[in-house]
Design an enzyme around this catalytic site. Sequence first.
Site, PDB file in Angstrom:
ATOM      1  N   PRO A 273       0.843  -1.202   0.000  1.00  0.00           N
ATOM      2  CA  PRO A 273       0.000   0.000   0.000  1.00  0.00           C
ATOM      3  C   PRO A 273       0.878   1.252   0.000  1.00  0.00           C
ATOM      4  O   PRO A 273       1.553   1.548   0.972  1.00  0.00           O
ATOM      5  CB  PRO A 273      -0.805  -0.118   1.294  1.00  0.00           C
ATOM      6  CG  PRO A 273       0.011  -1.009   2.170  1.00  0.00           C
ATOM      7  CD  PRO A 273       0.765  -1.933   1.276  1.00  0.00           C
ATOM      8  N   ASP A 449       5.983   2.230   1.986  1.00  0.00           N
ATOM      9  CA  ASP A 449       5.091   1.096   2.230  1.00  0.00           C
ATOM     10  C   ASP A 449       4.380   1.337   3.558  1.00  0.00           C
ATOM     11  O   ASP A 449       4.996   1.288   4.622  1.00  0.00           O
ATOM     12  CB  ASP A 449       5.917  -0.202   2.273  1.00  0.00           C
ATOM     13  CG  ASP A 449       5.049  -1.440   2.377  1.00  0.00           C
ATOM     14  OD1 ASP A 449       3.871  -1.327   2.752  1.00  0.00           O
ATOM     15  OD2 ASP A 449       5.570  -2.543   2.094  1.00  0.00           O
ATOM     16  N   HIS A 450       3.082   1.591   3.476  1.00  0.00           N
ATOM     17  CA  HIS A 450       2.333   1.970   4.690  1.00  0.00           C
ATOM     18  C   HIS A 450       2.088   0.802   5.635  1.00  0.00           C
ATOM     19  O   HIS A 450       1.548   0.991   6.717  1.00  0.00           O
ATOM     20  CB  HIS A 450       1.000   2.607   4.293  1.00  0.00           C
ATOM     21  CG  HIS A 450       0.549   3.691   5.211  1.00  0.00           C
ATOM     22  ND1 HIS A 450       1.290   4.136   6.278  1.00  0.00           N
ATOM     23  CD2 HIS A 450      -0.601   4.443   5.222  1.00  0.00           C
ATOM     24  CE1 HIS A 450       0.657   5.092   6.902  1.00  0.00           C
ATOM     25  NE2 HIS A 450      -0.503   5.302   6.288  1.00  0.00           N
ATOM     26  N   ARG A 451       2.478  -0.407   5.227  1.00  0.00           N
ATOM     27  CA  ARG A 451       2.362  -1.537   6.155  1.00  0.00           C
ATOM     28  C   ARG A 451       3.363  -1.427   7.293  1.00  0.00           C
ATOM     29  O   ARG A 451       3.086  -1.850   8.422  1.00  0.00           O
ATOM     30  CB  ARG A 451       2.589  -2.860   5.403  1.00  0.00           C
ATOM     31  CG  ARG A 451       1.519  -3.224   4.394  1.00  0.00           C
ATOM     32  CD  ARG A 451       1.870  -4.487   3.641  1.00  0.00           C
ATOM     33  NE  ARG A 451       3.113  -4.326   2.862  1.00  0.00           N
ATOM     34  CZ  ARG A 451       3.650  -5.289   2.108  1.00  0.00           C
ATOM     35  NH1 ARG A 451       3.055  -6.482   2.050  1.00  0.00           N
ATOM     36  NH2 ARG A 451       4.753  -5.063   1.432  1.00  0.00           N
ATOM     37  N   VAL A 453       5.687   1.559   7.415  1.00  0.00           N
ATOM     38  CA  VAL A 453       6.072   2.957   7.603  1.00  0.00           C
ATOM     39  C   VAL A 453       4.796   3.770   7.777  1.00  0.00           C
ATOM     40  O   VAL A 453       4.009   3.917   6.837  1.00  0.00           O
ATOM     41  CB  VAL A 453       6.879   3.488   6.397  1.00  0.00           C
ATOM     42  CG1 VAL A 453       7.260   4.946   6.619  1.00  0.00           C
ATOM     43  CG2 VAL A 453       8.117   2.642   6.173  1.00  0.00           C
TER      44      VAL A 453
END
Length: 479
Positions: A273, A449-451, A453
């Site tokens: 994401p 990467d919003h998983r 960060v």
Amino acid sequence: MTATEQRFREFKMPDVGEGLTEAEILKWYVQPGDTVTDGQVICEVETAKAAVELPCPYDGVVQAVHFDEGVTVDVGTSIIVVDTNPGAGPAEAPAAQAAPAAEAEEEAEPQGRQAVLVGYGAAPSSTKRRARKAQPGAGASAAGQEPAAAAVQAELNGHAGAAVPSAPAPAAPSLPTAERPLAKPPVRKLAKDLGIDLATVTPTGPDGVITREDVHAAASATAPAAEAPAPAPAAAVATGGSEAVRARETRIPIKGVRKATAQAMVNSAFTAPHVTEFITVDVTRTMKLVQELKQDPDMAGLRVNPLLLVAKALLVAIKRNPEINAAWDEENQEIVRKDYVNLGIAAATPRGLIVPNIKDAEAKTLPQLAAALGELVATAREGKTAPGDMAGGTVTITNVGVFGVDTGTPILNPGESAILAFGAVKLQPWVHKGKVKPRQVTTLALSFDHRLVDGELGSKVLADIAAILEHPKRLITWA
């Protein structure tokens, strides 16, 4: 290994990357009859990762080259045969391995031609089926057989009506056979599409090979006699199905580096994401520092540019926020934090986008980083980047500013958690010390990467990079 096998050594397509299954032959540097030595570069191939030069592992004389340039070959397939003892006199070399081009040919044609195109052996029968790998002696001409055997062969090949001597003769006459026009598979397809019989085409290529130009010339010669084609249906034109429309299009095969990059970007875009943040910063002081460093004796002979200081700023920001230098391990459900930074630099090449990286970039001084960046860019432009130089990256910079672009939303390199886009540096009105002045300004974009960060971490990293570029003395105080 037989004596013949010991003398005639086959060099097979190696796996020059990490688990690659095929490679395209870009260029041959040797031909049959050339003398080669151990370690001499014999060809250049392109894998899904890079273009690589292949050295010959034998001393001797090239006996055969199995594939043309532009052909994609499976790893483990023999591509060249070397006679390692040419002074021993004539000997029967091992049968050449059939090329994929031959397997793609649907219709076998009569044998008996004088030359065989590389990777395009004679068909064993007229039955419509895909050709199998060549067997020893499969390419032999029926003209050299005994009359009885020749007659049987002629019947098998669909020439039962061919004349065979009915009375003994002093010497066994050759059985007349039709010669198959010499042409590569793409040329045969072109002739088929244009409705041209290759037997009527006058060849101008080496050894009587029919070229694309020969086919087009034949088509032009027959065009006036042909009836005017009926207008293509409007629906066909709209959908691009008409030959007239296709003639105005250029079709480029998707393969090699471009194919691998496309697949990697699709996987990245639909797996991680992405979140992208932007910041616009006054880099006037950084640009002045670049000019000063160009005059510094310690940087003599090195490539000094704004990208160098952007790279250094990113490395300092990572040191202050090490959590961003990580990767998401889906299989083991772990976040893998890296204690080293392999800094990737996106490079546009004629073969597509590649991302070689500088190993352990965080440990390098500014002159060392400049030298590594210069070597990386030069190697990429020459198309000589090794697959190992593109493996193991942890974070990437893409310099879209060189194209005059302000910024973008870069896609993560697979296996990484962040990528920084460096936009064009432009002179713009800017409030400086309470007054509007012309200043050199750029926009930075950080995708992550919003998983692993979150917004806070991503914002801290981007803000640190901007702060360093606005006041480059922080390269010293924060380092």
